[in-house]
Scaffold this active site. Structure first.
Site, PDB file in Angstrom:
ATOM      1  CG  HIS A  52      24.001  -0.948 -21.676  1.00  0.00           C
ATOM      2  ND1 HIS A  52      24.536   0.314 -21.488  1.00  0.00           N
ATOM      3  CD2 HIS A  52      24.523  -1.398 -22.853  1.00  0.00           C
ATOM      4  CE1 HIS A  52      25.332   0.600 -22.503  1.00  0.00           C
ATOM      5  NE2 HIS A  52      25.352  -0.421 -23.344  1.00  0.00           N
ATOM      6  CG  HIS A 134      31.371  -6.509 -22.124  1.00  0.00           C
ATOM      7  ND1 HIS A 134      31.236  -6.863 -23.452  1.00  0.00           N
ATOM      8  CD2 HIS A 134      31.517  -5.170 -22.112  1.00  0.00           C
ATOM      9  CE1 HIS A 134      31.311  -5.777 -24.210  1.00  0.00           C
ATOM     10  NE2 HIS A 134      31.474  -4.735 -23.415  1.00  0.00           N
TER      11      HIS A 134
HETATM   12  P1  ATP Z   1      30.172   6.899 -26.097  1.00  0.00           P
HETATM   13  O1  ATP Z   1      30.404   6.301 -27.452  1.00  0.00           O
HETATM   14  O2  ATP Z   1      29.569   8.263 -26.129  1.00  0.00           O
HETATM   15  O3  ATP Z   1      31.330   6.775 -25.165  1.00  0.00           O
HETATM   16  P2  ATP Z   1      28.671   4.523 -25.556  1.00  0.00           P
HETATM   17  O4  ATP Z   1      29.798   3.749 -26.181  1.00  0.00           O
HETATM   18  O5  ATP Z   1      28.156   4.049 -24.245  1.00  0.00           O
HETATM   19  O6  ATP Z   1      29.012   6.044 -25.381  1.00  0.00           O
HETATM   20  P3  ATP Z   1      27.323   4.085 -28.004  1.00  0.00           P
HETATM   21  O7  ATP Z   1      28.621   4.330 -28.714  1.00  0.00           O
HETATM   22  O8  ATP Z   1      26.090   4.661 -28.585  1.00  0.00           O
HETATM   23  O9  ATP Z   1      27.420   4.601 -26.518  1.00  0.00           O
HETATM   24  O10 ATP Z   1      27.130   2.538 -27.849  1.00  0.00           O
HETATM   25  C1  ATP Z   1      26.024   1.956 -27.224  1.00  0.00           C
HETATM   26  C2  ATP Z   1      26.390   0.552 -26.807  1.00  0.00           C
HETATM   27  O11 ATP Z   1      26.797  -0.213 -27.939  1.00  0.00           O
HETATM   28  C3  ATP Z   1      27.572   0.492 -25.841  1.00  0.00           C
HETATM   29  O12 ATP Z   1      27.375  -0.604 -24.982  1.00  0.00           O
HETATM   30  C4  ATP Z   1      28.761   0.236 -26.732  1.00  0.00           C
HETATM   31  O13 ATP Z   1      29.802  -0.433 -26.036  1.00  0.00           O
HETATM   32  C5  ATP Z   1      28.142  -0.658 -27.786  1.00  0.00           C
HETATM   33  N1  ATP Z   1      28.835  -0.488 -29.054  1.00  0.00           N
HETATM   34  C6  ATP Z   1      29.145   0.679 -29.641  1.00  0.00           C
HETATM   35  N2  ATP Z   1      29.761   0.500 -30.818  1.00  0.00           N
HETATM   36  C7  ATP Z   1      29.839  -0.836 -30.992  1.00  0.00           C
HETATM   37  C8  ATP Z   1      30.348  -1.683 -32.019  1.00  0.00           C
HETATM   38  N3  ATP Z   1      30.923  -1.198 -33.121  1.00  0.00           N
HETATM   39  N4  ATP Z   1      30.244  -3.027 -31.849  1.00  0.00           N
HETATM   40  C9  ATP Z   1      29.669  -3.539 -30.757  1.00  0.00           C
HETATM   41  N5  ATP Z   1      29.150  -2.793 -29.756  1.00  0.00           N
HETATM   42  C10 ATP Z   1      29.236  -1.478 -29.864  1.00  0.00           C
END
Ligand code: ATP
Ligand code: MG
Length: 187
Positions: A52, A134
């Site tokens: 996504h 991205h």
């Molecule tokens: P995991 O953290 O379990 O590896 P994930 O990163 O895919 O999985 P989330 O951490 O819930 O899942 O994040 C969901 C989405 O939001 C992802 O696309 C992640 O890159 C983005 N994201 C997470 N934290 C941030 C942040 N602090 N700032 C911007 N985008 C974020």
């Protein structure tokens, strides 16, 4: 018998973000391209259904914040647009392998800025770093360097969604809670 704990004290607040979700065919193709790029590596690919583009990451939020965020999303009047995915690259520090565009389309920037502005009204602190559109294709991809052109893939975007992230032992699971249509572009 009176319960010792109430649901609100046992249920963690959901972790939410706004995102664009590619059609299945495109996700499969990106997954395949990531596999080619990562040959022989120890990187972890994102499964196709999880690929996504994040618009705004809200984090763990309570019900009233969610309501406010949904109102902000409903007020958005951004246009649908095409995103051309023509680059694949790796950020060395984070080890993220990504697909993206050389230029962020105006309507995408407009969508992100409108969302952030609306969310700020809910008390949200918007991301300070410049927005880097991205799709994360793999993590721990430290063996790939820089970015390169890929065969361009057109992605017609006419809706955005609010997604809940569920942490599971086998990896993240994403649930779309609600989506909003973008308006057709003015001709
Ligand atoms: P995991 O953290 O379990 O590896 P994930 O990163 O895919 O999985 P989330 O951490 O819930 O899942 O994040 C969901 C989405 O939001 C992802 O696309 C992640 O890159 C983005 N994201 C997470 N934290 C941030 C942040 N602090 N700032 C911007 N985008 C974020
Ligand atoms: Mg994360």
């Amino acid at each position: 018998m009176t319960p010792v704990t109430t649901p609100s004290s046992t249920t963690p607040t959901p972790r939410l973000f706004f995102a664009l979700w590619p059609p299945t065919e495109l996700s499969r193709e990106l997954y395949r391209l990531a596999g080619n790029a990562l040959r022989d590596g120890s990187a972890r690919r994102v499964v196709p259904e999880n690929i996504h583009l994040t618009l705004a990451f809200l984090g763990s939020v309570d019900a009233s914040f969610r309501e406010c965020a949904e109102r902000a999303a409903s007020a958005i009047r951004s246009e649908s647009f095409t995103l051309i995915l023509e680059q694949m690259g790796c950020w060395p520090k984070s080890g993220i392998l990504w697909a993206g565009s050389a230029q962020t389309p105006g309507p995408l920037l407009h969508l992100v800025q409108s969302l952030n502005a609306g969310l700020t009204g809910c008390g949200f602190e918007a991301e300070k770093r410049p927005y880097a559109a991205h799709l994360t294709l793999a993590r721990k991809a430290h063996q790939i360097h820089g970015s390169r052109a890929i065969e361009p893939h057109s992605w017609e975007i006419n809706r955005f969604c609010l997604v809940q992230s569920h942490a599971r032992q086998e990896g993240a699971h994403y649930e779309t809670l609600r989506s909003w249509e973008l308006k057709p572009p003015a001709v």
